[in-house]
Design a protein around this motif. Structure first.
Motif, PDB file in Angstrom:
ATOM      1  N   UNK A   9     -21.579 -14.824 -10.969  1.00 58.00           N
ATOM      2  CA  UNK A   9     -20.894 -15.796 -10.115  1.00 58.00           C
ATOM      3  C   UNK A   9     -20.894 -17.185 -10.755  1.00 58.00           C
ATOM      4  N   UNK A  10     -22.009 -17.537 -11.375  1.00 59.19           N
ATOM      5  CA  UNK A  10     -22.058 -18.837 -12.040  1.00 59.19           C
ATOM      6  C   UNK A  10     -21.084 -18.902 -13.202  1.00 59.19           C
ATOM      7  N   UNK A  11     -20.933 -17.803 -13.926  1.00 54.60           N
ATOM      8  CA  UNK A  11     -19.961 -17.771 -15.020  1.00 54.60           C
ATOM      9  C   UNK A  11     -18.541 -17.946 -14.506  1.00 54.60           C
ATOM     10  N   UNK A  12     -18.244 -17.389 -13.316  1.00 54.01           N
ATOM     11  CA  UNK A  12     -16.908 -17.566 -12.725  1.00 54.01           C
ATOM     12  C   UNK A  12     -16.680 -19.022 -12.337  1.00 54.01           C
ATOM     13  N   UNK A  13     -17.723 -19.679 -11.814  1.00 50.45           N
ATOM     14  CA  UNK A  13     -17.576 -21.082 -11.440  1.00 50.45           C
ATOM     15  C   UNK A  13     -17.383 -21.973 -12.662  1.00 50.45           C
ATOM     16  N   UNK A  14     -18.020 -21.618 -13.766  1.00 48.84           N
ATOM     17  CA  UNK A  14     -17.898 -22.438 -14.965  1.00 48.84           C
ATOM     18  C   UNK A  14     -16.467 -22.449 -15.488  1.00 48.84           C
ATOM     19  N   UNK A  15     -15.722 -21.366 -15.262  1.00 49.15           N
ATOM     20  CA  UNK A  15     -14.353 -21.286 -15.756  1.00 49.15           C
ATOM     21  C   UNK A  15     -13.433 -22.318 -15.108  1.00 49.15           C
ATOM     22  N   UNK A  16     -13.767 -22.817 -13.916  1.00 52.53           N
ATOM     23  CA  UNK A  16     -12.928 -23.819 -13.263  1.00 52.53           C
ATOM     24  C   UNK A  16     -13.037 -25.190 -13.929  1.00 52.53           C
ATOM     25  N   UNK A  17     -14.043 -25.405 -14.714  1.00 49.56           N
ATOM     26  CA  UNK A  17     -14.196 -26.683 -15.389  1.00 49.56           C
ATOM     27  C   UNK A  17     -14.801 -27.737 -14.480  1.00 49.56           C
ATOM     28  N   UNK A  18     -14.929 -28.939 -15.021  1.00 48.92           N
ATOM     29  CA  UNK A  18     -15.502 -30.037 -14.252  1.00 48.92           C
ATOM     30  C   UNK A  18     -14.433 -30.665 -13.367  1.00 48.92           C
ATOM     31  N   UNK A  19     -14.752 -31.040 -12.135  1.00 49.35           N
ATOM     32  CA  UNK A  19     -13.756 -31.645 -11.250  1.00 49.35           C
ATOM     33  C   UNK A  19     -13.418 -33.060 -11.687  1.00 49.35           C
ATOM     34  N   UNK A  20     -12.244 -33.500 -11.281  1.00 48.76           N
ATOM     35  CA  UNK A  20     -11.817 -34.862 -11.596  1.00 48.76           C
ATOM     36  C   UNK A  20     -12.645 -35.857 -10.785  1.00 48.76           C
ATOM     37  N   UNK A  21     -12.870 -37.051 -11.307  1.00 46.81           N
ATOM     38  CA  UNK A  21     -13.684 -38.035 -10.565  1.00 46.81           C
ATOM     39  C   UNK A  21     -12.966 -38.516  -9.305  1.00 46.81           C
TER      40      UNK A  21
END
Length: 435
Positions: A397-409
């Motif tokens: 699940x953490x690997x799936x979340x990492x694929x979304x990238x960092x959110x915009x500020x």
């Protein structure tokens, strides 16, 4: 070198002077030249290289040294291919040649060479050979030979006895006496001369199950291990961990300071590869996950060992591994189960590791250490498997979340004329009992 004479000796010069023999236990750290040592070579370490640059110094193993030499040659070839002068500099030199004599042009070229050599610093290192020697009393020391000649390297082998004349005492390091060979040092090979008996210090492969024992005290804190690589971690705080496993799911971590690339072994250390690592530093590290040994500049990492004890353990492990994929999967689950818990200790107990090498001889020190581990074992394997399966799900699940990238500020919203209601405190809504 000063020694007390016999009480009946006469004062004056000795008619037949000889080098005074000494024992390693009687040498001081600042004792200077040592007359004569009768020792056996217990360890002949691989050649290492000493580099000093920008006020710092370091030792590197042979693989790391070869990697730097290759990189330095490639950069040097690139510079030569590009030429020493650019097009504008060549035109300037030609015009200068027309105005001035050839002597001034040679001065310009010499200045260009000087600046290029100043900008491009070549890699230079000094080879050093380290030997561990032992005398008849069981005392040991490390003897360093700087720039060893080829003839000397060919004669030095583990188990041979030598008389070493005029070595230099160079202090202590990690509670071990350090000696240095000088230009005056002479070597006399005495072979298997009778009249000298030394303790047995043959090499042995340490089973991975014994690394979880708190009672493991290897000779000179060095171990030789063999295992299958199933996981390679990323760099963390200047080091990189590589996990190996045997056919009984005993896990050991290898710590490479500076990383695999810095040690020059990134091309041979990979998942599903079998490794033999000798001269690892055992520093008493023990945790609930698994034990850890340190790979130093004196360690040798190989996928095709040559020493007989490593070849035997290597072939034994390869023969007993039936399915590499299945073994790696089980090792991953076991290691993930270790990581879920702060330690494997459950009410002061640890998980039992199977060690048939030690069970063959129940009276040996190896078997006694394994028995001490087994007596304190009360954990259950099904709980560990459930924790490992849960950990695997969380990791996916953490690997799936990492694929979304960092959110915009987030940007602030400015209100020119804010309403007075926005400044009122928030009121918690209550359920109306009548409704």
């Amino acid at each position: 070198m000063v020694r007390r004479a016999r009480w009946w000796s006469r004062l004056g010069l000795i008619s037949h002077p000889r080098c005074l023999p000494a024992q390693l236990g009687s040498i001081f750290s600042d004792g200077g030249l040592i007359g004569c040592l009768t020792v056996v070579l217990t360890r002949v370490y691989p050649l290492i290289y000493f580099e000093r640059s920008s006020g710092t110094s370091c030792f590197r193993g042979e693989k790391a040294h070869l990697r730097l030499v290759k990189e330095n040659q490639q950069s040097k070839e690139t510079t030569l291919h590009q030429g020493l002068l650019t097009a504008s500099q060549i035109d300037l030199a030609r015009s200068w040649h027309q105005e001035q004599a050839d002597k001034k042009r040679s001065k310009i070229n010499a200045e260009v060479h000087r600046r290029l050599n100043k900008k491009q610093k070549l890699y230079e290192a000094v080879p050093v050979l380290k030997l561990r020697i032992m005398d008849t009393d069981g005392s040991c020391a490390i003897l360093s030979v700087w720039r060893p000649p080829e003839e000397l390297q060919q004669t030095l082998s583990e188990g041979r006895m030598f008389r070493i004349f005029y070595a230099w005492a160079a202090g202590y390091r990690r509670d071990c006496l350090q000696l240095t060979a000088t230009r005056q040092t002479r070597w006399e090979d005495i072979g298997a001369e009778t009249g000298h008996s030394f303790p047995d210090c043959d090499r042995h492969v340490t089973p991975l199950c014994l690394t979880l024992s708190k009672n493991l005290h290897p000779v000179w804190n060095e171990v030789d291990v063999v295992g299958l690589v199933f996981r390679i971690d990323q760099m963390d705080q200047g080091s990189q961990l590589v996990y190996i496993v045997d056919h009984h799911l005993n896990i050991l971590a290898l710590k490479f300071w500076g990383g695999l690339k810095e040690c020059g072994v990134e091309d041979i250390v990979s998942c599903e590869s079998m490794l033999s690592v000798s001269n690892c530093s055992w520093r008493g590290y023990y945790s609930g996950r698994c034990a850890c040994v340190h790979v130093t500049e004196l360690s040798v990492v190989s996928i095709s060992p040559r020493h007989p004890h490593l070849v035997e353990a290597f072939d034994h492990l390869k023969k007993n591994i039936e399915d590499v994929k299945a073994l790696i999967y089980k090792a991953d689950m076991k290691l993930d189960g270790f990581k879920d818990e702060s330690s494997l200790h459950t009410d002061g107990a640890i998980i039992q590791n199977h060690c048939p090498q030690a069970e063959e001889n129940m009276d040996s020190p190896v078997a006694k250490s394994v028995n001490q581990i087994a007596e304190s074992t009360t954990a259950s394997a099904p709980n560990i498997n459930r924790r490992a399966e849960r950990s695997r799900e969380i990791r996916s699940r953490l690997n799936s979340l990492v694929q979304y990238g960092t959110p915009s500020p987030l940007t602030g919203v400015a209100f020119n004329n804010p309403s007075p209601k926005t400044w009122k405190p928030f009121k918690v809504p209550f359920k109306n009992s009548k409704s």
